[in-house]
Motif scaffolding. Structure first.
Motif, short mmCIF file in Angstrom:
data_model
loop_
_atom_site.label_atom_id
_atom_site.label_comp_id
_atom_site.label_asym_id
_atom_site.label_seq_id
_atom_site.Cartn_x
_atom_site.Cartn_y
_atom_site.Cartn_z
N PHE A 1 0.73 -1.23 0.01
CA PHE A 1 0.11 -0.28 0.00
C PHE A 1 0.96 1.12 0.14
CE2 PHE A 1 -1.84 3.28 2.57
CZ PHE A 1 -3.10 3.90 1.74
N PHE A 2 1.85 1.46 0.85
CA PHE A 2 2.58 2.64 0.92
C PHE A 2 3.51 2.75 -0.03
CE2 PHE A 2 1.25 2.45 5.56
CZ PHE A 2 0.71 3.70 5.51
N GLU B 1 2.83 1.94 -3.14
CA GLU B 1 1.78 2.38 -4.02
C GLU B 1 1.45 4.16 -3.91
OE1 GLU B 1 -2.88 2.07 -5.87
OE2 GLU B 1 -1.92 0.55 -4.52
N MET B 2 1.41 4.44 -2.70
CA MET B 2 1.09 5.70 -2.44
C MET B 2 2.28 6.80 -2.47
SD MET B 2 -2.06 6.21 -1.31
CE MET B 2 -2.49 4.90 -2.65
N ALA B 3 3.59 6.14 -2.12
CA ALA B 3 4.65 7.00 -2.36
C ALA B 3 4.84 7.26 -3.80
CB ALA B 3 5.74 6.24 -1.94
N ILE B 4 4.68 6.06 -4.70
CA ILE B 4 4.78 6.30 -6.17
C ILE B 4 3.70 7.25 -6.77
CG2 ILE B 4 4.52 5.17 -8.40
CD1 ILE B 4 5.55 2.80 -6.90
N LYS B 5 2.73 7.44 -6.18
CA LYS B 5 1.37 8.00 -6.75
C LYS B 5 1.76 9.65 -6.09
CE LYS B 5 -3.31 8.04 -7.85
NZ LYS B 5 -4.74 7.23 -7.76
N TYR B 6 1.88 9.70 -5.09
CA TYR B 6 1.74 10.98 -4.29
C TYR B 6 3.20 11.33 -3.69
CZ TYR B 6 -3.47 10.27 -4.44
OH TYR B 6 -4.72 10.13 -4.73
N GLY B 7 4.11 10.86 -3.74
CA GLY B 7 5.61 11.26 -3.09
C GLY B 7 6.15 12.63 -3.61
N LYS B 8 5.43 12.82 -4.72
CA LYS B 8 6.28 14.25 -5.45
C LYS B 8 5.51 15.34 -4.53
CE LYS B 8 2.99 14.26 -9.06
NZ LYS B 8 2.70 14.28 -10.75
N HIS B 9 4.42 15.30 -3.76
CA HIS B 9 3.58 16.21 -3.39
C HIS B 9 3.90 16.71 -1.91
CE1 HIS B 9 0.64 16.50 -6.61
NE2 HIS B 9 0.73 15.15 -6.59
N PRO B 10 4.29 17.63 -1.51
CA PRO B 10 4.98 18.04 0.08
C PRO B 10 3.86 18.01 0.82
CG PRO B 10 4.79 20.24 -1.57
CD PRO B 10 4.52 18.88 -2.26
N ARG C 1 10.71 5.16 1.34
CA ARG C 1 11.74 5.93 0.87
C ARG C 1 12.29 5.59 -0.61
NH1 ARG C 1 10.28 9.83 3.16
NH2 ARG C 1 11.11 10.34 5.53
N LYS C 2 12.13 4.41 -0.97
CA LYS C 2 12.31 3.97 -2.40
C LYS C 2 11.76 4.99 -3.32
CE LYS C 2 12.43 -1.12 -1.49
NZ LYS C 2 11.89 -2.16 -1.92
N ASN C 3 10.64 5.70 -3.16
CA ASN C 3 9.87 6.53 -4.25
C ASN C 3 9.85 7.54 -3.52
OD1 ASN C 3 9.50 4.70 -6.50
ND2 ASN C 3 8.54 3.34 -4.55
N ASP C 4 9.88 7.95 -2.35
CA ASP C 4 9.76 9.25 -1.63
C ASP C 4 10.70 9.77 -0.41
OD1 ASP C 4 8.84 11.82 -0.14
OD2 ASP C 4 6.82 10.91 -0.02
N ASP C 5 11.61 10.56 -1.04
CA ASP C 5 12.82 10.86 -0.25
C ASP C 5 12.72 11.38 1.31
OD1 ASP C 5 14.44 9.36 -1.89
OD2 ASP C 5 15.06 11.30 -3.00
N ASP C 6 11.63 12.63 0.96
CA ASP C 6 11.63 13.49 2.22
C ASP C 6 10.17 13.72 3.14
OD1 ASP C 6 10.42 14.55 -0.10
OD2 ASP C 6 12.01 16.07 -0.37
#
Length: 661
Positions: free
Chosen positions: A134-135, A137-146, A176-181
């Protein structure tokens, strides 16, 4: 007190920043954890204040973008929490796609509105594989949004911290594989109460994480705040991701006083917090009634008691989580609400701001042992005078503003008398006020006896010997408040006339309580009173006791010789109590301006012994000792006058200034 230009500037800045904060995330940017403080993209402190949607599987009708928009517009939130149910019927494990679509409506709505959103894995049991999928998928889809915050385990119930920690490390690595921060919230065992277990063994090598604590004020009291304070002191960053005012079951009566203590505490600690929940179940914590539309536009009649109170709380914060107060309470007090409550200890106070050339407010006497009280009033930083509060019905006071050139005025009402007289109940309902922020200042607690209370220093109404023994009391003019105003610091008085460290003015320990016996009671009385909590956390604690221990009493009653060993022993125990209450404070021991000659030498010897006992204590700053110049007091009853109090404050100023810096 702030001058007019500062007030106007602050008002302008507040209006301006609120105006441009149509998109809080654009202003705040990527969240980062610095020490224990949540901070903005520039490293400045920020707080997220908002509310949580109820379980997605139980209350799906509220999971929509319009409800998010209404919460931002009317409830003033800068964050919402999408609580995706995991284990119950129709929750994620049974219907993953349905529940994902529900929370994505909230996530997309929050991104559109420019507020933060917590993606909450609302589970009570570990489901590692499902959570990782689940996470990811969420990181891939939304990780670019602060805007995005991940809450990876809502409330572990039976899992140990070692199990939760191991699970959390896997989920963090997956995100963290798809959302660094983006910020990640980590739960802790026993319904998010065992933050102390986290403190003993926190997660290593993981950036931008905070740990969650949950409270329900009807069940969780001071013990949970103490536990969380200890974790914060140890460097554990805390986020209150779920909270409310009723019992932990989510139902039952709301504990208004305890909930207010939590709000005050979170403001003091600059903690982010989320309240539970946007739902319409027939229970206290569900803030909406069935009449509430699914898409917002809720009227007050659509909210239950919890919803009304939560909305009122949330609307007092700006987009950065700064809390705008209408009333600021200080000292030993007990609030009934934000705008009403009891002033208990000497020089306890309530402050507010108003417009116009005059102001009215109501107070009444709450007597103890049949006594009456006095208040002292300060307007725009200028002392107005002392006034009697002599009945048990509300009495209206009217004051004219002293500086008519000001558009905004401040007034502060102090309790001039001490706790032994009873309380002054202040009622600010209906008073037209202007919200403002409490400026952070250094804090001092003054512990002592009648000298610290301001006994006998004000004969403006009655001369010495006239009226009651407290008719010349004015704590506002006592050395502690005078010194604090000179230092521009906050203060609190914990003092009782006649009390000592191991015995009192005319009694031995077995006859009457001493100051250490009543100190931990809010009302400075022996029993049946609320606990004096540790929210204040002073930078400096000043102790001025010994005058009564060394006294010969009234000269009529037989008095035992002064017992140096009992005095020193009690003093050491009392200092240990102070350190338990305020782990980060500095302590200074004062002699007495009313003790001279051989008795003063004896008192200084005792204080040196106390200091020596703590000389190897590396956890705290060294204890300091200050010795007043010998004084012949000119106040009532061989006590300092207001001029004497000013001299004492002047003597202490350079010493305390150095300690505070």
């Amino acid at each position: 007190m702030r001058n007019l230009s500062k007030v106007v500037s602050l008002l302008f800045i507040t209006i301006f920043t609120l105006g441009i904060a149509k998109n809080p995330v654009q202003e705040i940017g990527n969240l980062q954890v610095i020490g224990t403080q949540l901070s903005d993209q520039h490293g400045k402190a920020v707080r997220l204040i908002g509310t949580s949607f109820g379980w997605s599987n139980f209350h799906p009708r509220f999971y929509n973008a319009k409800a998010v928009k209404w919460l931002k517009k009317d409830w003033n939130v800068n964050v919402v929490r999408a609580s995706m149910g995991i284990e119950p019927e129709n929750a994620y494990l049974q219907n993953p796609n349905t529940n994902k679509k529900l929370i994505e409506k909230v996530i997309d709505g929050a991104i559109k509105e420019g507020i933060y959103v917590i993606i909450d894995w609302h589970a009570h049991v570990i489901h590692t594989k499902e959570a990782k999928d689940f996470f990811a998928e969420m990181a891939i889809k939304y990780g670019k949004h602060p805007n995005i915050i991940y809450e990876i385990y809502n409330e572990p119930v039976k899992d140990s911290w070692e199990q939760v920690k191991s699970y959390s490390e896997e989920i963090i690595a997956e995100i963290r594989k798809n959302d660094d921060d983006n910020l990640i919230l980590v739960g802790c065992p026993e319904w998010d109460q065992r933050i102390d277990w986290v403190q003993q063994n926190p997660i290593k090598n993981a950036k931008n994480i905070m740990y969650t604590v949950h409270f329900y004020a009807g069940t969780h009291g001071q013990w949970l705040r103490d536990r969380t304070d200890a974790a914060l002191k140890a460097g554990i960053p805390v986020f209150i991701s779920e909270s409310a005012g009723m019992e932990a079951s989510g139902d039952g009566k709301i504990d208004d006083a305890e909930w207010q203590r939590y709000i005050d505490w979170m403001n003091e600690k600059k903690l982010s917090w989320i309240t539970w929940s946007i739902s319409d179940k027939k229970e206290s914590c569900s803030m909406l009634l069935p009449s509430a539309e699914s898409t917002g536009n809720w009227k007050i009649s659509d909210l239950n008691e919890s919803g009304i109170k939560t909305r009122d709380y949330l609307r007092k914060y700006d987009y950065r989580g700064h809390f705008d107060q209408n009333f600021i309470w200080k000292g030993r007090f007990e609030k009934s609400s934000e705008n009403s409550g009891k002033l208990i200890g000497p020089a306890s106070s309530v402050e507010f701001q108003f417009q116009g050339n005059s102001v009215e407010f109501n107070v009444k006497n709450v007597p103890y042992q049949g006594y009456y009280n006095y208040i002292s009033v300060e307007i725009d930083g200028k002392y107005v005078g002392r006034f009697k509060v002599d009945n048990n019905d509300f009495k209206k006071f009217t004051f004219d503003a002293s500086d008519l050139s000001r558009k905004v005025h401040s007034i502060r009402i102090y309790k001039a008398t001490e706790a032994a007289m009873g309380e002054v109940f202040f009622d600010g309902k209906g008073v037209s006020t202007i919200a403002f922020q409490n400026e952070p200042k250094k804090k001092i607690e003054f512990i002592g006896d009648s000298i610290t209370c301001g006994f006998g220093n004000d004969e403006t109404d009655k001369k010495c010997g006239e009226g009651q023994w407290f008719d010349q009391h004015n704590a506002y003019l006592a050395y502690g408040p005078v010194l604090s105003r000179k230092l521009d610091s906050e203060f609190l008085l914990s003092s009782v006339s006649g009390f000592g460290m191991y015995r009192n003015w005319n009694t031995e320990k077995w006859e009457e309580n001493i100051l250490p016996d009543v100190y931990n009671n809010l009302y400075l009385r022996p029993s049946g009173t609320a606990k004096f909590e540790n929210i204040f956390q002073p930078d400096l604690v000043s102790i001025c006791l010994g005058t009564n221990d060394l006294s010969s009493g009234d000269g009529k009653k037989e008095r035992l010789p002064f017992n140096k060993h009992k005095f020193i022993g009690n003093y050491i125990e009392f200092v240990q109590n102070i350190y338990r209450k305020y782990p980060n404070t500095k302590i200074v021991l004062l002699n007495s301006p009313m003790v001279a000659g051989e008795q003063n030498k004896l008192l200084i010897e005792c204080l040196l012994e106390v200091k020596k006992f703590f000389s190897n204590n590396t956890k705290h700053s060294p204890i300091e000792i200050f010795e007043f110049q010998e004084m012949k007091p000119e106040g009532c009853g061989y006590h300092p006058s207001s001029k004497d109090d000013q001299k004492m404050a002047d003597e202490l100023f350079p010493f305390f200034s150095k300690l505070l810096n």
